[in-house]
Design an enzyme around this catalytic site. Structure first.
Site, short mmCIF file in Angstrom:
data_model
loop_
_atom_site.label_atom_id
_atom_site.label_comp_id
_atom_site.label_asym_id
_atom_site.label_seq_id
_atom_site.Cartn_x
_atom_site.Cartn_y
_atom_site.Cartn_z
N CYS A 105 0.85 -1.19 0.00
CA CYS A 105 0.00 0.00 0.00
C CYS A 105 0.89 1.24 0.00
O CYS A 105 1.88 1.29 0.73
CB CYS A 105 -0.90 -0.01 1.24
SG CYS A 105 -1.99 1.41 1.38
N HIS A 147 -9.05 -3.84 -2.40
CA HIS A 147 -8.04 -3.13 -1.59
C HIS A 147 -8.39 -1.63 -1.53
O HIS A 147 -8.40 -1.03 -0.45
CB HIS A 147 -6.65 -3.34 -2.20
CG HIS A 147 -5.56 -2.61 -1.49
ND1 HIS A 147 -4.63 -3.25 -0.70
CD2 HIS A 147 -5.23 -1.29 -1.44
CE1 HIS A 147 -3.79 -2.35 -0.19
NE2 HIS A 147 -4.13 -1.15 -0.63
N GLU A 148 -8.70 -1.04 -2.69
CA GLU A 148 -9.03 0.39 -2.72
C GLU A 148 -10.38 0.66 -2.05
O GLU A 148 -10.53 1.66 -1.35
CB GLU A 148 -9.03 0.92 -4.16
CG GLU A 148 -7.68 0.84 -4.86
CD GLU A 148 -6.52 1.43 -4.06
OE1 GLU A 148 -6.71 2.46 -3.37
OE2 GLU A 148 -5.42 0.86 -4.12
N HIS A 151 -10.17 1.11 1.60
CA HIS A 151 -9.74 2.45 2.03
C HIS A 151 -10.93 3.37 2.31
O HIS A 151 -10.91 4.12 3.27
CB HIS A 151 -8.85 3.10 0.97
CG HIS A 151 -7.40 2.72 1.08
ND1 HIS A 151 -6.65 3.00 2.20
CD2 HIS A 151 -6.58 2.11 0.21
CE1 HIS A 151 -5.41 2.56 2.00
NE2 HIS A 151 -5.34 2.01 0.81
#
Length: 196
Positions: A105, A147-148, A151
């Site tokens: 990341c 993954h994004e 966030h």
């Protein structure tokens, strides 16, 4: 314009982000700056919290993965042409087999760990024209999006590793928070008065 990437430990990375609408001021410039920032740091994805904004916005460009010779020709072609902006996204469903992949990341430099995720997602989102889309993605494409997406939900990939690994990484994570790390892109560290 290249923006500083917010480092691990900043509270903005732990916020569940808010939706935006077409009136969001300066969106076109923001998107352009985010692309510049992501490419400058050699990333394949970037979420708004990573530049300090708690809004439901992230972008993905998986073309660097298209060079991976371990993938099939079909997978490489899919990854080569995939560049998208996701606004106000919601993952409707995650299905399929759990599989581990080594993730990193931009907000947590120099740390990579195997993270287990389901291989297929169904996601609803708006593009930069604020048109709604619902798509199913799988494999590496789904993983980058997951993954994004994490966030904008206030989740980091380090939350998904074992407690033992977390304990082993504690010192490294503390050093990132304090800015005691060498990076070749601009970052903002929560425990430093000025980012570099």
């Amino acid at each position: 314009m290249i923006l500083p990437i917010v480092a691990y430990g900043d509270p903005v990375l732990r916020k569940v982000c808010s939706d935006i609408d077409q009136e969001y001021e300066g969106l076109e410039t923001l998107l352009s700056n985010m692309w510049d920032t992501m490419y400058n740091a050699n990333g394949v994805g970037l979420a708004a919290p990573q530049i300090g904004l708690p809004i439901r916005l992230f972008m993905v460009d998986t073309s660097p993965f298209a060079e991976d010779e371990d993938l099939t020709v079909e997978e490489r072609e899919q990854l080569a042409g995939f560049k998208k902006v996701f606004i106000n996204a919601t993952i409707i469903e995650e299905t399929g087999t759990n599989w581990a992949f080594n993730e990193g990341c931009l907000s947590i430099p120099d740390i990579r760990e195997d993270v287990s995720r389901q291989d297929t997602i169904n996601i609803r989102y708006m593009d930069e024209e604020f048109k709604w889309h619902t798509h199913t993605y799988d494999g590496l494409l789904a993983r980058v999006i997951q993954h994004e997406y994490d966030h904008i939900e206030g989740i980091l990939f380090t939350d998904k590793i074992s407690s033992l690994k977390k304990r082993l990484l504690k010192g490294k994570l503390t050093n990132i928070t304090k800015g005691k790390i060498q990076v070749d892109y601009k970052m903002r560290f929560p425990m430093l008065k000025k980012g570099r």
